[in-house]
Design an enzyme around this catalytic site. Structure first.
Site, short mmCIF file in Angstrom:
data_model
loop_
_atom_site.label_atom_id
_atom_site.label_comp_id
_atom_site.label_asym_id
_atom_site.label_seq_id
_atom_site.Cartn_x
_atom_site.Cartn_y
_atom_site.Cartn_z
CG ASP A 1 -2.31 16.72 21.13
OD1 ASP A 1 -1.72 18.03 22.04
OD2 ASP A 1 -2.15 16.61 21.43
CG ASP B 1 -2.12 -1.05 1.09
OD1 ASP B 1 -2.06 -1.62 0.06
OD2 ASP B 1 -2.68 -0.99 2.19
CG ASN C 1 -4.21 6.19 2.38
OD1 ASN C 1 -5.08 6.24 2.28
ND2 ASN C 1 -3.39 5.79 3.84
#
Length: 180
Positions: free
Chosen positions: A161, A36, A131
């Site tokens: 964060d 991937d 992605n």
């Protein structure tokens, strides 16, 4: 017998890790040998250009995006060359990350690849991802403040964060990796 032209590309000929326009425009499809990560890298090197159809063979471990086993290379290539193949269309995100004035290395204020100067002296970097895009605070001990826009329209303000914005491909891969 009909002849097919095969073209290979060597990364060392292109130091900016991007396929040259003249090569990208001539591709009918791309064979991907790897996992991937290799498929994601292949999409990355096309940048903001259209990605031609990918024929991915899984030589990694999970194979979420690379469904074909290596022993099917000859059969799949002949199938493509003799009459085509079904495709799964996947969305990519086009992201522009604009850093505030005065950002420094402590908050990751340096612009990486694709960097540009935004209006009023802000720095920006542009990414096209299959992605997800991750924006984090880096090594700074402070929370980050993010203003999020979609197509120029304000969406939300995030303090934390960081932020992960995922495509359907990325969120499905996370779910699969987590055992879902």
């Amino acid at each position: 017998a009909e002849r097919w032209g095969v073209m290979s590309w060597q990364e060392d000929r292109c130091p900016n890790h991007s396929i040259p326009d003249e090569v990208a425009s001539d591709l009918d499809f791309v064979v991907v040998l790897g996992g991937d990560g290799t498929l994601l890298w292949t999409c990355h090197i096309f940048g903001n250009r259209a990605v031609p159809p990918l024929l991915p063979f899984n030589m990694g471990s999970l194979g979420f995006l690379t469904p074909f086993p290596p022993h099917q290379v000859v059969d799949k290539l002949l199938s493509v060359l003799e009459g085509g193949f079904p495709m799964i269309l996947r969305h990519r995100l086009h992201c522009v990350i604009v850093r505030g004035k005065g950002s420094n290395g402590a908050g990751g204020g340096e612009v990486q690849e694709g960097g540009a100067c935004w209006e009023d002296g802000h720095s920006a970097s542009e990414k096209v991802v299959l992605n997800e895009v991750v924006i984090d605070r880096g090594i700074s001990p402070f929370l980050t403040n993010l203003e999020c826009y979609c197509d120029g329209a304000f969406v939300t303000h995030v303090q934390g964060d960081g932020l992960i914005v995922s495509t359907p491909t990325g969120s499905t891969a996370y779910n699969l990796a987590a055992g879902g």
